[in-house]
Write an enzyme that holds these catalytic residues in place. Structure first.
Site, mmCIF file in Angstrom:
data_model
loop_
_atom_site.group_PDB
_atom_site.id
_atom_site.type_symbol
_atom_site.label_atom_id
_atom_site.label_comp_id
_atom_site.label_asym_id
_atom_site.label_seq_id
_atom_site.Cartn_x
_atom_site.Cartn_y
_atom_site.Cartn_z
ATOM 1 N N GLU A 263 65.387 174.780 -28.391
ATOM 2 C CA GLU A 263 65.716 176.181 -28.637
ATOM 3 C C GLU A 263 64.454 177.037 -28.557
ATOM 4 O OE1 GLU A 263 68.162 176.524 -32.092
ATOM 5 O OE2 GLU A 263 67.832 178.668 -32.298
ATOM 6 N N ASP B 91 67.659 181.794 -28.230
ATOM 7 C CA ASP B 91 68.067 182.422 -29.489
ATOM 8 C C ASP B 91 67.488 183.841 -29.539
ATOM 9 O OD1 ASP B 91 68.602 183.176 -32.071
ATOM 10 O OD2 ASP B 91 67.525 181.564 -33.056
ATOM 11 N N LYS C 62 74.242 184.608 -32.884
ATOM 12 C CA LYS C 62 74.197 184.841 -34.332
ATOM 13 C C LYS C 62 74.867 186.173 -34.605
ATOM 14 C CE LYS C 62 70.059 182.171 -35.253
ATOM 15 N NZ LYS C 62 68.596 182.200 -35.390
ATOM 16 N N ASP D 20 63.823 173.450 -32.445
ATOM 17 C CA ASP D 20 63.712 174.906 -32.303
ATOM 18 C C ASP D 20 62.247 175.315 -32.466
ATOM 19 O OD1 ASP D 20 63.938 177.644 -32.320
ATOM 20 O OD2 ASP D 20 65.290 177.763 -34.046
ATOM 21 N N LYS E 143 62.519 172.152 -36.831
ATOM 22 C CA LYS E 143 61.692 173.290 -36.446
ATOM 23 C C LYS E 143 60.337 172.781 -35.960
ATOM 24 C CE LYS E 143 64.255 176.908 -37.602
ATOM 25 N NZ LYS E 143 64.610 177.981 -36.650
HETATM 26 MG MG LIG Z 1 66.451 179.698 -33.587
#
Ligand SMILES: [Mg+2]
Length: 367
Positions: free
Chosen positions: A214, A239, A263, A188, A160
């Site tokens: 991402e 995303d 997702k 991400d 992240k």
């Molecule tokens: Mg994500």
């Protein structure tokens, strides 16, 4: 086969350590388990993982929608998933609530047809390799965690970033140095960078063999993302920009991504997630299956989805591994692989559920 009873249970499980991303920090996984029982005695399970920042729902609105859906669907016949999914969509409301109900009905659908869910979804393979996500933390902590994950057997790390471009670059360089060149690194930013910052970071990390970036820019900046994609040697994955099939069509029309992160919670149903996957396949781009903060039930649904379809090339199903307790006592991991259970549906039973973690919120019955 008619639905006799729909029950909803809440849970709030602590994470092993706080999980920080560009959008905020989580210390628990809170959500709902849905249990749907048929007159014939079959039971299907689903899980809702609400998220105010990404899905626009929370525990309260999720429960309201679950209650409406339970009232709408109890007494219905499970004959056509098309019809049931249309009715769920029509009720609207919290995406994670709709997803949990959809999941439980697909679980039942597969149990009725006596096959594991992944077989009904396409049966492409019987295991997939997952990454493991490292939240935003200091350089030393990031490197330590990366090394320990690699030692455990993970071959892909998702890191992240998105808080501070300079620190992001330093952390990524330190991790690449520490883990060597055999480990895949994907990152991400959770919408955390501006266009200029993203471009600067991409230039700084171009020799670090980063697999994917991402959501570098805000979800609604599809034109910025398209410009960035045109200038980036590293594939761009969306995303937060892509929740449903419509979003996927727009993102592809604007040429704004190389990969889509599907997702189940964002799609709000398994049927909608399938639509995104097939749109991506038609556009000849790969997808990732990701997760919110689901525990075992939601993650198992994700594993079944990924095992059903070859277009799911990347797998980020790790949220249940970050929680201190397990909602379901079944094993679905052999690091770095995740596998579905071999029994019909999602493959576990009432006896496998840790009911001590759950509080009953809703029960709707119709004989
Ligand atoms: Mg994500």
């Amino acid at each position: 086969m008619k639905i006799k009873k729909i029950s909803v249970y809440s849970f709030n499980v602590k994470l092993r350590s706080p999980f920080r991303i560009a959008l905020g920090t989580s210390i628990t996984s809170s959500g709902y388990l849905v249990r749907i029982e048929t007159k014939g005695g079959l039971i299907g399970f689903g899980e809702a993982s609400p998220s105010s920042k990404i899905l626009g729902d929370d525990m309260k609105s999720c429960l309201e929608t679950l209650r409406s859906l339970a009232n709408e669907l109890v007494g219905s016949d499970i004959k056509s998933m098309e019809e049931l999914e249309r009715r769920i969509a029509k009720v609207g409301g919290s995406p994670s609530a709709r997803c949990a109900i959809s999941m439980a009905l697909w679980d039942l659908w597969a149990r009725i047809h006596n096959e594991p869910l992944y077989v009904l979804l396409g049966g492409a393979r019987d295991r997939v390799e997952t990454d493991y996500t490292i939240g935003i933390k200091g350089i030393k902590e990031t490197v330590e965690e990366a090394l320990s994950l690699v030692k455990m057997g993970f071959r892909t790390l998702k890191i992240k970033v998105g808080e501070d471009p300079k620190k992001d670059v330093e952390r990524l360089k330190a991790v690449r140095d520490a883990v060597g060149d055999k480990v895949n690194i994907r990152i991400d930013a959770n919408q955390g960078w501006t266009y200029e910052e993203a471009l600067w970071v991409i230039n700084q990390i171009k020799d670090l063999d980063i697999q994917l970036i991402e959501q570098p820019l805000p979800a609604n900046d599809l034109r910025g993302l398209a410009k960035l994609k045109a200038r980036s040697e590293i594939p761009i994955m969306l995303d937060e920009s892509v929740h449903n099939a419509y979003d996927a069509l727009i993102a592809l029309k604007l040429n704004a991504c190389d990969v889509i992160n599907i997702k189940l919670m964002k799609a709000a149903s398994i049927r909608e997630a399938l639509k995104i996957a097939y749109i991506a396949e038609a556009a000849e781009i790969p997808t990732m299956i990701g997760c919110m903060a689901e525990l075992q039930v939601g993650i198992l649904a994700g594993i079944n989805f990924a095992c059903g379809l070859n277009v799911v090339k990347y797998v980020d199903l790790d949220a249940d591994l970050m929680a201190e307790q397990r909602l379901v006592s079944v094993n679905t991991i052999e690091i770095p692989y995740r596998f579905p259970l071999r029994s019909p549906g999602l493959g576990f039973e009432d006896k496998d559920i840790n009911y001590d973690l759950l509080s009953k919120e809703v029960e709707v019955t119709k004989d």
